[in-house]
Design a protein around this motif. Structure first.
Motif: not given
Length: 219
Positions: A126-137
């Motif tokens: 879940e935390i890693a997916l949050e990171m991915l979303t933030d990075a792509i945004t």
């Protein structure tokens, strides 16, 4: 339409392709984790077999970016945008590979009863997916502040990775028949940790795009 407008439109199309690629990778990762948690072997195989979609998008993005460099001879920030586009698409392709690796671990475990309830691993994901979303945004909006915020979560994932693997290995002496499963779960933890690293790499490229300087956001 003048040359600048054509170039801007091409950049917009390139970003749309990258968003699509990132979306495909994110979906694949989520499905791989669902396959692991629910022991859904059919879903795991669909993730494995669908990896070519992400690979094909990476190829198309690289071709378009290189064509723009050759035809437009961009300089300064425009050149950095195309350079970053190439690097980010490579990072996203590796995220697709991570989804495949998690799905393969799900297949290796199969329908064997889980040696422990899987709670911590999904939380780490879940935390890693949050990171991915933030990075792509951050990449899409060229927001270096958001990029740095993304990278700050990497230490948390690293800490969870170390703790989870250490815990999993303690299960082997008491559960030798589950050794394969325990090793596969440790691999999954490693894959998630690598996922966070790739998201951090994307974030670092966003900062480079904005500043023209390379920074190690984990330093």
């Amino acid at each position: 339409m003048n040359t600048r407008s054509n170039f801007d439109e091409s950049l917009k199309e390139l970003k749309s392709m990258q968003l699509k690629m990132a979306g495909e990778a994110e979906t694949a990762i989520k499905n791989a984790m669902l396959a692991l948690l629910n022991q859904d072997i059919e879903l795991a195989h669909s993730v494995i077999n669908g990896d070519n979609v992400i690979d094909d998008l990476e190829y198309e993005i690289h071709e378009k970016a290189l064509m723009l460099i050759a035809r437009q001879s961009p300089v300064a920030k425009d050149l950095r945008r195309l350079h970053v586009a190439l690097r980010v698409s490579s990072e996203v392709e590796r995220l697709g590979d991570i989804a495949v690796n998690i799905a393969k671990s799900a297949v290796h475990i199969g329908n064997e009863k889980h040696v422990k309830e899987l709670i911590d691993i999904p939380h780490m994901m879940e935390i890693a997916l949050e990171m991915l979303t933030d990075a792509i945004t951050a990449f899409y909006s060229e927001d270096s502040a958001m990029a740095q915020k993304c990278a700050e979560k990497d230490d948390q994932v690293d800490k969870m990775f170390g703790e989870l693997v250490q815990e999993l290995l303690t299960y082997i002496p008491q559960n030798p028949d589950f050794t394969n499963q325990i090793i596969q779960l440790a691999f999954v933890c490693r894959f998630i940790e690598r996922m966070a690293d790739h998201s951090t790499n994307i974030a670092e490229n966003v900062v480079y795009l904005e500043t023209g300087k390379r920074y190690n956001l984990n330093a």
